[in-house]
Design a protein around this motif. Structure first.
Motif, PDB file in Angstrom:
ATOM      1  N   PRO A  93      73.896  30.716 107.708  1.00 40.30           N
ATOM      2  CA  PRO A  93      73.201  31.805 108.397  1.00 40.30           C
ATOM      3  C   PRO A  93      72.582  32.839 107.456  1.00 40.30           C
ATOM      4  O   PRO A  93      71.529  33.391 107.762  1.00 40.30           O
ATOM      5  N   MET A  94      73.207  33.129 106.332  1.00 43.94           N
ATOM      6  CA  MET A  94      72.648  34.149 105.432  1.00 43.94           C
ATOM      7  C   MET A  94      71.317  33.683 104.846  1.00 43.94           C
ATOM      8  O   MET A  94      70.361  34.459 104.772  1.00 43.94           O
ATOM      9  N   GLN A  95      71.235  32.442 104.445  1.00 41.35           N
ATOM     10  CA  GLN A  95      69.969  31.907 103.947  1.00 41.35           C
ATOM     11  C   GLN A  95      68.945  31.846 105.072  1.00 41.35           C
ATOM     12  O   GLN A  95      67.760  32.076 104.850  1.00 41.35           O
ATOM     13  N   GLY A  96      69.414  31.570 106.281  1.00 43.18           N
ATOM     14  CA  GLY A  96      68.526  31.527 107.440  1.00 43.18           C
ATOM     15  C   GLY A  96      67.937  32.895 107.740  1.00 43.18           C
ATOM     16  O   GLY A  96      66.762  33.020 108.083  1.00 43.18           O
ATOM     17  N   VAL A  97      68.746  33.936 107.584  1.00 40.28           N
ATOM     18  CA  VAL A  97      68.264  35.298 107.796  1.00 40.28           C
ATOM     19  C   VAL A  97      67.152  35.618 106.804  1.00 40.28           C
ATOM     20  O   VAL A  97      66.124  36.188 107.170  1.00 40.28           O
ATOM     21  N   VAL A  98      67.352  35.237 105.550  1.00 41.16           N
ATOM     22  CA  VAL A  98      66.325  35.486 104.530  1.00 41.16           C
ATOM     23  C   VAL A  98      65.067  34.685 104.851  1.00 41.16           C
ATOM     24  O   VAL A  98      63.949  35.214 104.791  1.00 41.16           O
ATOM     25  N   THR A  99      65.219  33.432 105.229  1.00 40.51           N
ATOM     26  CA  THR A  99      64.068  32.587 105.555  1.00 40.51           C
ATOM     27  C   THR A  99      63.284  33.148 106.733  1.00 40.51           C
ATOM     28  O   THR A  99      62.046  33.230 106.692  1.00 40.51           O
ATOM     29  N   ILE A 100      63.978  33.540 107.785  1.00 48.17           N
ATOM     30  CA  ILE A 100      63.299  34.096 108.961  1.00 48.17           C
ATOM     31  C   ILE A 100      62.579  35.391 108.586  1.00 48.17           C
ATOM     32  O   ILE A 100      61.469  35.658 109.058  1.00 48.17           O
ATOM     33  N   THR A 101      63.188  36.199 107.722  1.00 47.88           N
ATOM     34  CA  THR A 101      62.553  37.442 107.291  1.00 47.88           C
ATOM     35  C   THR A 101      61.295  37.152 106.470  1.00 47.88           C
ATOM     36  O   THR A 101      60.284  37.855 106.605  1.00 47.88           O
ATOM     37  N   ILE A 102      61.325  36.121 105.643  1.00 49.45           N
ATOM     38  CA  ILE A 102      60.126  35.729 104.877  1.00 49.45           C
ATOM     39  C   ILE A 102      59.009  35.326 105.839  1.00 49.45           C
ATOM     40  O   ILE A 102      57.864  35.762 105.699  1.00 49.45           O
ATOM     41  N   VAL A 103      59.347  34.489 106.813  1.00 47.98           N
ATOM     42  CA  VAL A 103      58.350  34.047 107.791  1.00 47.98           C
ATOM     43  C   VAL A 103      57.782  35.248 108.538  1.00 47.98           C
ATOM     44  O   VAL A 103      56.563  35.376 108.719  1.00 47.98           O
ATOM     45  N   LEU A 104      58.643  36.169 108.952  1.00 52.39           N
ATOM     46  CA  LEU A 104      58.209  37.367 109.663  1.00 52.39           C
ATOM     47  C   LEU A 104      57.331  38.249 108.771  1.00 52.39           C
ATOM     48  O   LEU A 104      56.301  38.762 109.210  1.00 52.39           O
ATOM     49  N   GLY A 105      57.717  38.409 107.514  1.00 52.99           N
ATOM     50  CA  GLY A 105      56.925  39.203 106.578  1.00 52.99           C
ATOM     51  C   GLY A 105      55.536  38.620 106.359  1.00 52.99           C
ATOM     52  O   GLY A 105      54.530  39.348 106.371  1.00 52.99           O
ATOM     53  N   VAL A 106      55.464  37.306 106.183  1.00 50.25           N
ATOM     54  CA  VAL A 106      54.161  36.645 106.008  1.00 50.25           C
ATOM     55  C   VAL A 106      53.327  36.783 107.276  1.00 50.25           C
ATOM     56  O   VAL A 106      52.117  37.034 107.216  1.00 50.25           O
ATOM     57  N   PHE A 107      53.979  36.647 108.437  1.00 49.61           N
ATOM     58  CA  PHE A 107      53.271  36.814 109.703  1.00 49.61           C
ATOM     59  C   PHE A 107      52.664  38.207 109.808  1.00 49.61           C
ATOM     60  O   PHE A 107      51.507  38.360 110.158  1.00 49.61           O
ATOM     61  N   PHE A 108      53.458  39.245 109.520  1.00 48.94           N
ATOM     62  CA  PHE A 108      52.939  40.614 109.583  1.00 48.94           C
ATOM     63  C   PHE A 108      51.815  40.826 108.571  1.00 48.94           C
ATOM     64  O   PHE A 108      50.805  41.460 108.879  1.00 48.94           O
ATOM     65  N   LEU A 109      51.983  40.300 107.375  1.00 48.57           N
ATOM     66  CA  LEU A 109      50.978  40.471 106.325  1.00 48.57           C
ATOM     67  C   LEU A 109      49.661  39.805 106.713  1.00 48.57           C
ATOM     68  O   LEU A 109      48.597  40.436 106.698  1.00 48.57           O
ATOM     69  N   LEU A 110      49.715  38.547 107.091  1.00 52.12           N
ATOM     70  CA  LEU A 110      48.491  37.827 107.466  1.00 52.12           C
ATOM     71  C   LEU A 110      47.916  38.339 108.782  1.00 52.12           C
ATOM     72  O   LEU A 110      46.702  38.533 108.896  1.00 52.12           O
ATOM     73  N   GLY A 111      48.783  38.549 109.776  1.00 51.55           N
ATOM     74  CA  GLY A 111      48.310  39.066 111.059  1.00 51.55           C
ATOM     75  C   GLY A 111      47.653  40.419 110.901  1.00 51.55           C
ATOM     76  O   GLY A 111      46.618  40.709 111.514  1.00 51.55           O
ATOM     77  N   GLY A 112      48.225  41.270 110.063  1.00 49.74           N
ATOM     78  CA  GLY A 112      47.638  42.578 109.805  1.00 49.74           C
ATOM     79  C   GLY A 112      46.288  42.474 109.127  1.00 49.74           C
ATOM     80  O   GLY A 112      45.341  43.198 109.470  1.00 49.74           O
ATOM     81  N   ALA A 113      46.183  41.574 108.165  1.00 54.31           N
ATOM     82  CA  ALA A 113      44.901  41.373 107.482  1.00 54.31           C
ATOM     83  C   ALA A 113      43.841  40.885 108.467  1.00 54.31           C
ATOM     84  O   ALA A 113      42.689  41.349 108.429  1.00 54.31           O
ATOM     85  N   PHE A 114      44.239  39.995 109.355  1.00 54.92           N
ATOM     86  CA  PHE A 114      43.285  39.492 110.350  1.00 54.92           C
ATOM     87  C   PHE A 114      42.870  40.597 111.317  1.00 54.92           C
ATOM     88  O   PHE A 114      41.706  40.690 111.710  1.00 54.92           O
ATOM     89  N   LYS A 115      43.831  41.453 111.712  1.00 51.61           N
ATOM     90  CA  LYS A 115      43.491  42.575 112.599  1.00 51.61           C
ATOM     91  C   LYS A 115      42.564  43.564 111.900  1.00 51.61           C
ATOM     92  O   LYS A 115      41.641  44.090 112.527  1.00 51.61           O
ATOM     93  N   LEU A 116      42.786  43.806 110.626  1.00 52.75           N
ATOM     94  CA  LEU A 116      41.899  44.699 109.872  1.00 52.75           C
ATOM     95  C   LEU A 116      40.476  44.141 109.832  1.00 52.75           C
ATOM     96  O   LEU A 116      39.506  44.868 110.052  1.00 52.75           O
ATOM     97  N   ALA A 117      40.366  42.852 109.528  1.00 49.53           N
ATOM     98  CA  ALA A 117      39.040  42.220 109.484  1.00 49.53           C
ATOM     99  C   ALA A 117      38.374  42.299 110.855  1.00 49.53           C
ATOM    100  O   ALA A 117      37.178  42.602 110.958  1.00 49.53           O
TER     101      ALA A 117
END
Length: 182
Positions: A93-117
Motif C-alpha cells: 500500500p505505501m508504494q501504491g500511495v506514492v504511485t497514485i500520487t504520481i499519477v494524480l500529480g501528472v494529471f493535474f500538471l497536464l490537465g492544468g496546462a491544457f486548461k491554460l492553453a
C-alpha cells in the motif's frame, strides 16, 4: 423552463431528512479526512486496490463464461491485469500511495496546462480568465505534488478526498434546505 418547472412540487417523503443526514455525515467524514490525511489516503488506496482486484476476478469469470465469443484471451488478460494491479496495491500500500500520487500529480500538471492553453484560445470570451486561473492552480498543484514526493503521497489524497466530501455534504444540506422553500 422556469425554476419552478424544474423542481418537483413535492419531494419524496423523507428526502429532506436523508439529505441532512448524508450531508452532515459527509462533512464530518471530510473533516476527519483532513484531520487525518494519512489514514484517509491509505484507506482510499486500499479501496482502489480492492475494487481492481474484485473487478479483475469478475472479468475473468465473464471471460470464461463468454469464451465462445472468441475473445477469451484478451478478456482474460484484462481481468488478470486488473487483478495484478489490485493485488499489488493491496500487498504494497505505501508504494501504491506514492504511485497514485504520481499519477494524480501528472494529471493535474497536464490537465492544468491544457486548461491554460484552452483559456488563451478562448480570449476574448467572458470567463476565459477563470479557466486560465483554474489551469494555473492545477499546474501549481501538480508541481507541488510531484516535487514534494514522497512526502506529499502521505497526505495529498486524504486532503483532496476530505475537501470533496465537505463540498458534497454542503451541497446536500443546501438541497435539503431548498426543499419546501419555493
Amino acid at each position: 423552463m422556469t425554476h419552478h418547472e424544474m423542481i418537483p412540487d413535492t419531494a419524496p417523503r423523507g428526502l429532506k431528512t436523508w439529505l441532512w443526514i448524508v450531508g452532515v455525515v459527509s462533512i464530518v467524514m471530510g473533516v476527519l479526512a483532513m484531520l487525518f490525511p494519512f489514514a484517509a489516503t491509505l484507506a482510499a488506496e486500499l479501496v482502489i486496490g480492492a475494487i481492481l482486484l474484485a473487478s479483475g476476478v469478475l472479468e475473468l469469470v465473464r471471460a470464461f463464461a463468454m469464451r465462445q465469443s472468441g475473445n477469451l484471451f484478451w478478456n482474460a488478460l484484462f481481468g488478470l491485469t486488473a487483478m495484478v494491479a489490485g493485488g499489488l496495491l493491496l500487498a504494497w500500500p505505501m508504494q501504491g500511495v506514492v504511485t497514485i500520487t504520481i499519477v494524480l500529480g501528472v494529471f493535474f500538471l497536464l490537465g492544468g496546462a491544457f486548461k491554460l492553453a484552452a483559456a488563451f484560445g478562448m480570449r476574448p470570451f467572458a470567463g476565459w480568465g477563470w479557466v486560465g486561473f483554474s489551469g494555473a492552480l492545477s499546474v501549481l498543484l501538480g508541481v507541488l505534488l510531484l516535487f514534494g514526493l514522497p512526502g506529499t503521497a502521505f497526505w495529498a489524497i486524504g486532503i483532496l478526498v476530505g475537501i470533496d466530501l465537505i463540498f458534497l455534504g454542503t451541497a446536500e444540506i443546501a438541497m435539503a434546505s431548498a426543499i419546501d422553500r419555493d
